[in-house]
Design a protein around this motif. Sequence first.
Motif, PDB file in Angstrom:
ATOM      1  N   THR A  16       0.762  -1.138  -0.115  1.00 36.21           N
ATOM      2  CA  THR A  16       0.016   0.019   0.045  1.00 36.21           C
ATOM      3  C   THR A  16       0.930   0.909  -0.014  1.00 36.21           C
ATOM      4  N   GLN A  17       0.293   2.428  -0.326  1.00 40.23           N
ATOM      5  CA  GLN A  17       1.021   3.559  -0.308  1.00 40.23           C
ATOM      6  C   GLN A  17       0.035   4.923  -0.153  1.00 40.23           C
ATOM      7  N   ALA A  18       0.589   5.767   0.591  1.00 38.63           N
ATOM      8  CA  ALA A  18       0.061   7.083   0.897  1.00 38.63           C
ATOM      9  C   ALA A  18       0.888   8.257   0.417  1.00 38.63           C
ATOM     10  N   LYS A  19       0.277   9.156   0.091  1.00 37.95           N
ATOM     11  CA  LYS A  19       1.244  10.439  -0.151  1.00 37.95           C
ATOM     12  C   LYS A  19       0.515  11.792   0.644  1.00 37.95           C
ATOM     13  N   PHE A  20       1.087  12.573   1.278  1.00 36.23           N
ATOM     14  CA  PHE A  20       0.965  13.399   2.170  1.00 36.23           C
ATOM     15  C   PHE A  20       1.586  14.843   1.719  1.00 36.23           C
ATOM     16  N   TYR A  21       0.941  16.138   1.900  1.00 36.16           N
ATOM     17  CA  TYR A  21       1.469  17.324   1.998  1.00 36.16           C
ATOM     18  C   TYR A  21       1.676  17.687   3.483  1.00 36.16           C
ATOM     19  N   VAL A  22       2.716  18.114   3.927  1.00 35.15           N
ATOM     20  CA  VAL A  22       2.876  18.510   5.229  1.00 35.15           C
ATOM     21  C   VAL A  22       3.450  20.021   5.073  1.00 35.15           C
ATOM     22  N   ARG A  23       2.665  20.823   5.579  1.00 32.50           N
ATOM     23  CA  ARG A  23       3.035  22.445   5.694  1.00 32.50           C
ATOM     24  C   ARG A  23       3.049  22.804   6.995  1.00 32.50           C
ATOM     25  N   ALA A  24       3.879  24.080   6.878  1.00 36.43           N
ATOM     26  CA  ALA A  24       4.010  24.889   8.116  1.00 36.43           C
ATOM     27  C   ALA A  24       4.332  26.413   7.701  1.00 36.43           C
ATOM     28  N   SER A  25       4.174  27.198   8.634  1.00 36.85           N
ATOM     29  CA  SER A  25       4.400  28.669   8.173  1.00 36.85           C
ATOM     30  C   SER A  25       5.578  29.068   7.848  1.00 36.85           C
ATOM     31  N   THR A  26       6.788  28.547   8.281  1.00 33.90           N
ATOM     32  CA  THR A  26       8.253  28.593   7.635  1.00 33.90           C
ATOM     33  C   THR A  26       8.969  27.367   7.497  1.00 33.90           C
ATOM     34  N   VAL A  27       9.970  27.368   6.641  1.00 32.71           N
ATOM     35  CA  VAL A  27      10.455  26.208   6.437  1.00 32.71           C
ATOM     36  C   VAL A  27      11.450  25.760   7.588  1.00 32.71           C
ATOM     37  N   GLU A  28      11.631  26.525   8.437  1.00 32.03           N
ATOM     38  CA  GLU A  28      12.399  26.092   9.670  1.00 32.03           C
ATOM     39  C   GLU A  28      11.612  25.161  10.453  1.00 32.03           C
ATOM     40  N   LEU A  54       6.947  31.718   1.470  1.00 32.97           N
ATOM     41  CA  LEU A  54       6.996  33.215   0.776  1.00 32.97           C
ATOM     42  C   LEU A  54       7.353  34.278   1.633  1.00 32.97           C
ATOM     43  N   LEU A  55       8.748  35.007   1.491  1.00 31.30           N
ATOM     44  CA  LEU A  55       8.927  36.227   1.955  1.00 31.30           C
ATOM     45  C   LEU A  55       8.635  37.335   1.097  1.00 31.30           C
ATOM     46  N   THR A  56       7.351  37.855   1.426  1.00 29.49           N
ATOM     47  CA  THR A  56       7.120  39.108   0.772  1.00 29.49           C
ATOM     48  C   THR A  56       7.871  40.294   0.940  1.00 29.49           C
ATOM     49  N   ASN A  57       8.382  41.013  -0.108  1.00 27.02           N
ATOM     50  CA  ASN A  57       9.530  42.190   0.192  1.00 27.02           C
ATOM     51  C   ASN A  57       8.148  43.375   0.270  1.00 27.02           C
ATOM     52  N   THR A  58       7.980  43.998   1.457  1.00 32.49           N
ATOM     53  CA  THR A  58       6.943  45.060   1.569  1.00 32.49           C
ATOM     54  C   THR A  58       7.286  46.156   0.949  1.00 32.49           C
ATOM     55  N   ALA A  59       8.493  46.516   0.863  1.00 31.15           N
ATOM     56  CA  ALA A  59       8.765  47.637   0.300  1.00 31.15           C
ATOM     57  C   ALA A  59       8.270  47.555  -1.232  1.00 31.15           C
ATOM     58  N   MET A  60       8.632  46.588  -1.803  1.00 29.01           N
ATOM     59  CA  MET A  60       8.346  46.341  -3.216  1.00 29.01           C
ATOM     60  C   MET A  60       6.947  46.249  -3.486  1.00 29.01           C
ATOM     61  N   SER A  61       6.184  45.372  -2.393  1.00 27.45           N
ATOM     62  CA  SER A  61       4.832  45.225  -2.383  1.00 27.45           C
ATOM     63  C   SER A  61       4.025  46.582  -2.409  1.00 27.45           C
ATOM     64  N   ASP A  62       4.468  47.524  -1.352  1.00 22.45           N
ATOM     65  CA  ASP A  62       3.966  48.644  -1.293  1.00 22.45           C
ATOM     66  C   ASP A  62       3.853  49.359  -2.735  1.00 22.45           C
ATOM     67  N   ALA A  63       5.157  49.280  -3.366  1.00 25.90           N
ATOM     68  CA  ALA A  63       5.101  49.908  -4.537  1.00 25.90           C
ATOM     69  C   ALA A  63       4.050  49.387  -5.661  1.00 25.90           C
ATOM     70  N   PHE A  64       3.928  48.291  -5.648  1.00 25.68           N
ATOM     71  CA  PHE A  64       2.973  47.507  -6.643  1.00 25.68           C
ATOM     72  C   PHE A  64       1.481  48.052  -6.243  1.00 25.68           C
ATOM     73  N   THR A  65       1.110  47.906  -4.721  1.00 28.44           N
ATOM     74  CA  THR A  65       0.014  48.616  -4.553  1.00 28.44           C
ATOM     75  C   THR A  65      -0.261  50.106  -4.854  1.00 28.44           C
ATOM     76  N   ASN A  66       0.794  50.957  -4.781  1.00 27.47           N
ATOM     77  CA  ASN A  66       0.597  52.278  -5.190  1.00 27.47           C
ATOM     78  C   ASN A  66       0.446  52.326  -6.677  1.00 27.47           C
ATOM     79  N   ASN A  67       0.828  51.628  -7.460  1.00 25.87           N
ATOM     80  CA  ASN A  67       0.637  51.337  -8.949  1.00 25.87           C
ATOM     81  C   ASN A  67      -0.524  50.892  -9.185  1.00 25.87           C
ATOM     82  N   LEU A  68      -1.183  50.133  -8.541  1.00 26.12           N
ATOM     83  CA  LEU A  68      -2.544  49.426  -8.786  1.00 26.12           C
ATOM     84  C   LEU A  68      -3.443  50.635  -8.291  1.00 26.12           C
TER      85      LEU A  68
END
Length: 390
Positions: free
Chosen positions: A231-243, A279-293
Motif C-alpha cells: 500500500t502507499q499514501a502521499k501527504f503534503y505537510v505544511r507549516a508557516s516557515t521552512v524552519e 514566501l517572504l514578501t518584500n514589503t517595500a516592493m509590495s507597497d510600490a505595486f499597490t501604489n501603482n494599482l
Amino acid sequence: MKESITAFLDGNYTLFKDVARYIWEHPELGYDEHQSSYKLIETLASFGFVVEQNIDGMETAFIAVYDSGRPGPSISFLAEYDALPEIGHACGHNLIGTMSTAAGIALSRVVTATGGKVLVYGTPAEETGGAKVALAEKGYFSRTDAALMCHPYKSYERSGSSMAMEALQFDFKGKSAHAAASPHEGINALDAVISLFNNVNALRQQVTPNVRIHGVITQGGTVPNVIPDRTQAKFYVRASTVEQLPDLVRRVKDCAAGAALGTGCEWDFSHYELGYANLLTNTAMSDAFTNNLVSLGIPLEDIETGNDHGSLDLGNVSQIVPSIHPYIKITDGLHNLHTKEFCAAANSEQGYEGMLIGAKSLALTGFDLLTDPKLLKAVKEEFENREKRT
C-alpha cells in the motif's frame, strides 16, 4: 515613460489576450507545456528578447532577456503556464504567464532610456514539483535584483505569505493471503496505511494552528478477498516557515513507523515532489505595486491584506532574491482557485481585463525599481534584514 508603458499595453491588449486564450485552449500539465511555453517564447522573441531555452534540462523552461546595454538593475517577471488535470487552467496560469510576458515586454520599451535589464523567467510545473525550486538551487536567480509575478484571484490582495511544504510518500510492504481461508498467514499492508492516517489524525491535536497535514491513499489493494501486501499514501505537510518543517516531518515519519510496527509491515519513505519554502514578501516592493494599482484606478479599500493560499515555489525564490506575489481580481463571483468556475473566469473578458491591469502594475513597479534608487535601496536593505523579520 509610465504613460508610454500603459499606452503600449493598451495598444497591444488584443495580442496579449490572444496569447492567454491560446494557452487556455491548450492546457498542458507540468513539464509538458510545449505549446504554451513556445507561444510565450515566440511572443518575447518578436519584441527583441534573446531567449535561452531548455534551462537546466527542463525542455519547457526558458529565460528571456532584454539588455539595454547600459548599467542598471535587472528586473525579472516570472511566468507560469502549467494546467491542472481534468479542469485545465483553473488556477489561471494562462493569465500569469501572459501577464509576466506582457509586463516584461512593456518595460523593455523604456529600458534603453533607464538602463538595466528586463528578464522573463519561464517556470514550468508550479502545480507539481515547481521548476522555480531547481532554478533557485542552481543559481539562476542570481541574474536578477528583483522577482515579480501576479496571480489571478476573486479579489485584489497585497503580496502576503505562503506555507512551507514537503511532499511525503509512505510505502508499506506486508504479505498477501486469502482473506477468508487463511488470513492468519497474511500481513495486512492496508491496516498499516489506515493506522498511519489514524496516527496522523491523533497528531493534529498536538501541533500548532499554522500546521496543515493532509494526504490520500494512492494504493490500497485490489480485491477484498486478498489481504493487500503493498500500500502507499502521499501527504503534503505544511507549516508557516521552512524552519518548522524538519521536526514536523520527523513526527509524521514516526506515525508511519508506529503503523508499521503495530501491523508487522516493512515501510519506506520518500519525497514524491520537491518541497517549497515559505514566501517572504518584500514589503517595500509590495507597497510600490499597490501604489501603482491605485494609480490605475483600483480603490485602496478594495485591496485586501495578503492571505495565505497554500504553498508556492516562488517561496524558494523569495529566500534568495526580493520577491512579490500579489493577487489580481478577475471575477465578481466567489469562485475559488482550482474549480471549474475559476477556469471559466480565466477565459472571460473580465479575466483578460484583470490580466491587463496586473501587467500594467507589474511593469510600472519594474519601472520604479529601475528609476528610483531609494526604492531599490529599501528593497535590498529589507531583504538583507529578512532573518530579523522572520
